[in-house]
Structures are given as C-alpha cells and as structure tokens.
Motif scaffolding. Structure first.
Motif, PDB file in Angstrom:
ATOM      1  N   VAL A  72       0.853  -1.194   0.000  1.00 50.59           N
ATOM      2  CA  VAL A  72       0.000   0.000   0.000  1.00 50.59           C
ATOM      3  C   VAL A  72       0.888   1.243   0.000  1.00 50.59           C
ATOM      4  CG1 VAL A  72      -1.711   1.329   1.310  1.00 50.59           C
ATOM      5  CG2 VAL A  72      -1.908  -1.165   1.153  1.00 50.59           C
ATOM      6  N   ASP A  73       0.837   1.990  -1.099  1.00 46.72           N
ATOM      7  CA  ASP A  73       1.623   3.214  -1.226  1.00 46.72           C
ATOM      8  C   ASP A  73       0.851   4.452  -0.800  1.00 46.72           C
ATOM      9  OD1 ASP A  73       3.831   1.818  -2.513  1.00 46.72           O
ATOM     10  OD2 ASP A  73       2.543   1.716  -4.295  1.00 46.72           O
ATOM     11  N   ALA A  74      -0.476   4.425  -0.961  1.00 49.57           N
ATOM     12  CA  ALA A  74      -1.320   5.567  -0.613  1.00 49.57           C
ATOM     13  C   ALA A  74      -2.626   5.031  -0.041  1.00 49.57           C
ATOM     14  CB  ALA A  74      -1.588   6.443  -1.832  1.00 49.57           C
ATOM     15  N   VAL A  75      -3.214   5.805   0.874  1.00 45.44           N
ATOM     16  CA  VAL A  75      -4.389   5.346   1.606  1.00 45.44           C
ATOM     17  C   VAL A  75      -5.585   6.232   1.301  1.00 45.44           C
ATOM     18  CG1 VAL A  75      -5.374   4.936   3.899  1.00 45.44           C
ATOM     19  CG2 VAL A  75      -2.961   4.389   3.446  1.00 45.44           C
ATOM     20  N   LEU A  94       4.008   7.235   7.979  1.00 40.84           N
ATOM     21  CA  LEU A  94       4.753   6.244   7.204  1.00 40.84           C
ATOM     22  C   LEU A  94       5.133   6.767   5.814  1.00 40.84           C
ATOM     23  CD1 LEU A  94       2.623   3.093   8.115  1.00 40.84           C
ATOM     24  CD2 LEU A  94       4.936   3.629   8.927  1.00 40.84           C
ATOM     25  N   GLY A  95       4.837   8.041   5.559  1.00 33.45           N
ATOM     26  CA  GLY A  95       5.161   8.632   4.272  1.00 33.45           C
ATOM     27  C   GLY A  95       4.184   8.271   3.166  1.00 33.45           C
ATOM     28  N   LYS A  96       2.951   7.927   3.541  1.00 32.44           N
ATOM     29  CA  LYS A  96       1.960   7.507   2.544  1.00 32.44           C
ATOM     30  C   LYS A  96       0.918   8.599   2.337  1.00 32.44           C
ATOM     31  CE  LYS A  96       2.660   2.618   3.590  1.00 32.44           C
ATOM     32  NZ  LYS A  96       2.073   1.275   3.745  1.00 32.44           N
ATOM     33  N   PRO A  97       0.705   9.057   1.103  1.00 26.96           N
ATOM     34  CA  PRO A  97      -0.310  10.066   0.809  1.00 26.96           C
ATOM     35  C   PRO A  97      -1.698   9.595   1.234  1.00 26.96           C
ATOM     36  CG  PRO A  97       1.172   9.781  -1.062  1.00 26.96           C
ATOM     37  CD  PRO A  97       1.470   8.674  -0.101  1.00 26.96           C
ATOM     38  N   VAL A  98      -2.585  10.563   1.511  1.00 30.29           N
ATOM     39  CA  VAL A  98      -3.915  10.244   2.033  1.00 30.29           C
ATOM     40  C   VAL A  98      -4.993  11.005   1.280  1.00 30.29           C
ATOM     41  CG1 VAL A  98      -5.440  10.358   4.037  1.00 30.29           C
ATOM     42  CG2 VAL A  98      -3.044   9.699   4.333  1.00 30.29           C
ATOM     43  N   PHE A  99      -6.015  10.266   0.865  1.00 30.28           N
ATOM     44  CA  PHE A  99      -7.234  10.810   0.269  1.00 30.28           C
ATOM     45  C   PHE A  99      -8.344  10.584   1.280  1.00 30.28           C
ATOM     46  CE2 PHE A  99     -11.060  10.734  -2.275  1.00 30.28           C
ATOM     47  CZ  PHE A  99     -10.833  11.556  -3.372  1.00 30.28           C
ATOM     48  N   ALA A 100      -8.912  11.662   1.837  1.00 32.03           N
ATOM     49  CA  ALA A 100      -9.875  11.542   2.923  1.00 32.03           C
ATOM     50  C   ALA A 100     -11.252  12.043   2.492  1.00 32.03           C
ATOM     51  CB  ALA A 100      -9.409  12.327   4.139  1.00 32.03           C
ATOM     52  N   GLU A 101     -12.261  11.647   3.253  1.00 41.56           N
ATOM     53  CA  GLU A 101     -13.615  12.120   3.002  1.00 41.56           C
ATOM     54  C   GLU A 101     -13.893  13.396   3.789  1.00 41.56           C
ATOM     55  OE1 GLU A 101     -15.968  11.272   0.786  1.00 41.56           O
ATOM     56  OE2 GLU A 101     -14.301  10.087   0.003  1.00 41.56           O
ATOM     57  N   LYS A 102     -15.006  14.022   3.459  1.00 44.57           N
ATOM     58  CA  LYS A 102     -15.428  15.214   4.195  1.00 44.57           C
ATOM     59  C   LYS A 102     -16.503  14.809   5.207  1.00 44.57           C
ATOM     60  CE  LYS A 102     -19.389  14.827   2.539  1.00 44.57           C
ATOM     61  NZ  LYS A 102     -20.514  14.572   3.469  1.00 44.57           N
ATOM     62  N   PRO A 103     -16.641  15.540   6.322  1.00 40.84           N
ATOM     63  CA  PRO A 103     -15.618  16.440   6.854  1.00 40.84           C
ATOM     64  C   PRO A 103     -14.418  15.616   7.293  1.00 40.84           C
ATOM     65  CG  PRO A 103     -17.312  16.087   8.496  1.00 40.84           C
ATOM     66  CD  PRO A 103     -17.787  15.396   7.244  1.00 40.84           C
ATOM     67  N   MET A 104     -13.253  16.229   7.300  1.00 44.65           N
ATOM     68  CA  MET A 104     -12.043  15.440   7.502  1.00 44.65           C
ATOM     69  C   MET A 104     -11.892  14.926   8.932  1.00 44.65           C
ATOM     70  SD  MET A 104      -9.301  18.562   7.151  1.00 44.65           S
ATOM     71  CE  MET A 104      -7.812  17.632   7.446  1.00 44.65           C
ATOM     72  N   ALA A 105     -12.626  15.529   9.879  1.00 45.37           N
ATOM     73  CA  ALA A 105     -12.523  15.108  11.273  1.00 45.37           C
ATOM     74  C   ALA A 105     -13.823  15.441  11.987  1.00 45.37           C
ATOM     75  CB  ALA A 105     -11.342  15.793  11.950  1.00 45.37           C
ATOM     76  N   THR A 124       1.303  14.145  -0.402  1.00 44.05           N
ATOM     77  CA  THR A 124       0.103  14.645  -1.056  1.00 44.05           C
ATOM     78  C   THR A 124      -1.122  14.258  -0.248  1.00 44.05           C
ATOM     79  OG1 THR A 124       1.108  14.478  -3.246  1.00 44.05           O
ATOM     80  CG2 THR A 124      -1.299  14.522  -3.158  1.00 44.05           C
ATOM     81  N   THR A 125      -2.050  15.198  -0.087  1.00 46.49           N
ATOM     82  CA  THR A 125      -3.319  14.915   0.579  1.00 46.49           C
ATOM     83  C   THR A 125      -4.461  15.493  -0.239  1.00 46.49           C
ATOM     84  OG1 THR A 125      -3.225  16.951   1.902  1.00 46.49           O
ATOM     85  CG2 THR A 125      -2.305  14.932   2.886  1.00 46.49           C
ATOM     86  N   MET A 126      -5.651  14.981  -0.003  1.00 45.31           N
ATOM     87  CA  MET A 126      -6.845  15.505  -0.668  1.00 45.31           C
ATOM     88  C   MET A 126      -8.065  15.165   0.167  1.00 45.31           C
ATOM     89  SD  MET A 126      -7.918  15.355  -4.654  1.00 45.31           S
ATOM     90  CE  MET A 126      -6.565  16.513  -4.902  1.00 45.31           C
ATOM     91  N   VAL A 127      -9.048  16.078   0.121  1.00 43.97           N
ATOM     92  CA  VAL A 127     -10.347  15.855   0.741  1.00 43.97           C
ATOM     93  C   VAL A 127     -11.379  15.800  -0.380  1.00 43.97           C
ATOM     94  CG1 VAL A 127     -12.050  16.687   2.408  1.00 43.97           C
ATOM     95  CG2 VAL A 127      -9.606  17.069   2.820  1.00 43.97           C
ATOM     96  N   ASP A 128     -12.302  14.863  -0.256  1.00 44.76           N
ATOM     97  CA  ASP A 128     -13.240  14.555  -1.339  1.00 44.76           C
ATOM     98  C   ASP A 128     -14.397  15.562  -1.418  1.00 44.76           C
ATOM     99  OD1 ASP A 128     -14.568  13.277  -3.377  1.00 44.76           O
ATOM    100  OD2 ASP A 128     -15.265  11.594  -2.167  1.00 44.76           O
ATOM    101  N   PHE A 129     -14.067  16.811  -1.761  1.00 48.28           N
ATOM    102  CA  PHE A 129     -15.080  17.823  -2.032  1.00 48.28           C
ATOM    103  C   PHE A 129     -15.432  17.743  -3.511  1.00 48.28           C
ATOM    104  CE2 PHE A 129     -12.938  19.908   1.681  1.00 48.28           C
ATOM    105  CZ  PHE A 129     -14.022  19.836   2.548  1.00 48.28           C
ATOM    106  N   ASN A 130     -16.371  16.872  -3.847  1.00 48.12           N
ATOM    107  CA  ASN A 130     -16.535  16.472  -5.240  1.00 48.12           C
ATOM    108  C   ASN A 130     -17.441  17.356  -6.089  1.00 48.12           C
ATOM    109  OD1 ASN A 130     -18.720  15.466  -3.764  1.00 48.12           O
ATOM    110  ND2 ASN A 130     -18.034  13.345  -3.938  1.00 48.12           N
TER     111      ASN A 130
END
Length: 361
Positions: A72-75, A94-105, A124-130
């Motif tokens: 797993v390189d990115a989560v 662990l140095g793995k990029p993250v794609f998260a859902e909204k709200p992030m917390a 790299t990170t991203m939040v799924d504001f689609n």
C-alpha cells in the motif's frame, strides 16, 4: 533503442467497505497509474468476500493492517469523521499520501492535527469535495471569475432532499449533530467548500440548526446567513428531511446578471443544469455543458467527480507538486463548521478569522 522501464503503479489501499468500495474504488481504478491492492473494513470475513468480488487482492479486518502493508503506497479513507484522523496520521507518518472524506474530522482540533502532520510529512493529501469536480460547476466558477454577472451581490443556496438516514431513521453520524455529523457535517461541509471556492472567503456568519419534531438528537435542518470578504451576502437553507424535495439550487446574483446551478433530481452529483441571464435579458438561458466521463459510470453519479479528484491526487503523488484540494482546504471547512455550530449555540453572529492562507483553484 531500448524501451524505458514502466513506472511502478501506485498501490492504493481503501479503508471503508461502503462508499470506499462503491465510489472510491471505481474512481481510482479508472486511472491507469494506480491499482487497488487492499480493502479494509470492520468485519474481516465480510471484507474478504467483498474484496474477492471486486478483484482486490488483499483484505483486512483492521485498518492498521492495511496502512502498514508494504504493497500500500497511498491510503484512501471512507469512514466516519471521528475515525479518519488516526488513520490519516498513521499513514502520513509512514510517508503515505492520504485521500480523505469530508468532513475530515469530528472537530477542529483533530483537523489541525491531520493538517500539521501532512505538512510535516510532505505527502500529497486531498479531501473529497466532489461538487467542484463537476463540469457544470467548473464552468460556473469560470463565468463568475470572468465577470459574467458583474460584481457579486449575494448568493442563495436551497438544498432540499431526504437522505437515507432520515428516511430509515438510522442513528449514525449522518443523522446526529455529534462526532462531526448531522446536516452540518454531512451536507453543509460541501456547501462551505464550494461557496468559498466560487465566491471567496466567508468573513462572518450566523446559524440555526434543528432536527425532526420530537427527536432532539437528530440534526436535519440548517439555516445560515453569511458575509463574504467581497462584501457580498449569502444565505443557505438546507434540509435532509424533505420528502420529494426540490433538490439543490445555487443562485448567484450580480450587478449585471444572474447565474444559476440547479439539480431537481435525486442524484446528488448528476443532473445539474447551468443557466445565465445578463442585462438586459428578461430570462435565463441554459448553458450546455457536457461531461465526457460521467457516461462511463451509469450506476452512480458520484464516481466521475471522484475520478477527477483521484487523478489530481495521483498527479501530486507522481509529479511531486502541490495540488488543489488538500488538507488545508479541509481544515478551512472544519473551521467554518466549528463556527456555525458555535453561532447556533450562542445565538449570535460570529466573525470568521482565516484558518490558513491556502490558495483555492
């Protein structure tokens, strides 16, 4: 002449067997630069069965097993808000990029924790504001930036739907105003993001939150008044307890015209129409916007916008350059959610200070 070796595909691990499997998985699978290598859920046996059906090689009953696996390189995270921070922080550590859902917390402190960890990691990170990855919305933003309606005077959001949690009286984070949920976290988080994306920073707001009659623990309705840095005003009325509701409508009123995005269908992402009226016109005229990606995913209108965000996320991983939509934007939305809940509790207008200086594109 020898052929250069093919770049290694980015191994994607998805935490979450519902939205993660149904939307994130096909969205990321659309991009040839990555492959889905793992799925994690609460029930190991069920997750293994779902992974086999989706042709995903690895399945785990605990998210820690997925995050730490070498393939797993990115989560990608698709869990309730209160669970996302620990998963994201571990992956980023662990140095793995993250794609998260909204709200992030679930709260502002945890969103800051996630953002600070991301900054320290350089991942790299991203939040799924689609919504901002739907072509008609992108066209609307461009028209506003071009001055198609002149200086913005005010913007009106009316969003009336009945979501599954309300219809079935399900008690989870989507139906209650705790743990980052309710109408505020589940729906208004999108609105705050797309309003600042299209209209600029919000500098003040008041909010009234309410639920179903006789069910004080639910949170299904929000009425929010806003002021933008530009001087424009905004009003948002959202209800996820509207049987046969009118849908989702955003009206931008300027000195020289009006721009409208409207979706009267039950599909949250698919079905938006764009219309523009400029002085001295007496009516709005439809603007045709095509979506060459959406038709590839007839089963779910959410997949095409997420596929565009997935491509942007992978751009950041592969190219090593900053991309729009990262945790900084998620943190800003979390600050606005926090302010709206405090404004409701205090019963007064609150000034909004900038949470951070992230550029929006």
């Amino acid at each position: 002449m020898t052929t250069p070796p093919q770049a290694r595909l980015v191994g994607i691990g998805i935490v979450g067997c519902n939205y993660g499997r149904l939307v994130q998985l096909p969205a990321f699978r659309h991009d040839p630069r990555c492959r889905i290598v793992a799925l994690a859920g609460r029930d190991a046996a069920r997750t293994a069965e779902l992974a086999r059906a989706a042709n995903v090689p690895l399945a785990f009953g605990q998210w820690e097993q997925l995050v730490t696996h070498p393939d797993v390189d990115a989560v990608c995270i698709a869990t309730e808000p209160e669970l996302q921070p620990d998963i994201a922080v571990r992956a980023l550590g662990l140095g793995k990029p993250v794609f998260a859902e909204k709200p992030m917390a679930a709260d502002l402190a945890q969103a800051r924790r996630m953002t600070h960890t991301a900054e320290a990691s350089g991942c790299t990170t991203m939040v799924d504001f689609n919504f901002c990855a739907i072509p008609s919305w992108v066209r609307a933003k461009a028209l506003l930036a071009q001055g198609a309606i002149g200086r913005l005077r005010h913007v009106q959001v009316n969003w009336n739907v009945e979501n599954y949690s309300t219809r079935m009286r399900t008690k989870n984070w989507k139906s209650t105003g705790v743990a980052g949920g309710g109408v505020l976290g589940n729906f208004v988080s999108h609105c705050f993001h797309y309003l600042e994306w299209s209209c600029g920073p919000i500098v003040g707001l008041s909010a009234t939150l309410s639920g179903l009659p006789g069910e004080p623990m639910t949170e299904t309705n929000a009425g929010i008044n806003m002021k933008f840095e530009s001087g424009a005003a905004g009003h948002l009325a959202m209800s996820c307890a509207s049987y046969l509701g009118s849908g989702h409508r955003i009206e931008f009123y300027g000195e020289d015209g009006t721009l409208v995005l409207v979706n009267e269908t039950s599909d949250y992402m698919r079905g938006f129409r764009l219309a523009l009226g400029q002085r001295p016109a007496q009516a709005l005229n439809d603007i045709s916007v095509t979506d060459d990606l959406d038709w590839q995913f007839p089963s779910d209108g959410r997949i095409a916008p997420v596929a565009r965000l997935a491509a942007r996320f992978l751009d950041g991983i592969v190219d090593g350059e900053p991309v729009a939509g990262g945790f900084g934007e998620g943190l800003r939305v979390q600050a606005l959610l926090d302010a709206a809940r405090r404004a409701n509790d205090l019963g007064r207008w609150l000034a909004i200070e900038p949470e951070r200086e992230d550029a929006r594109s």
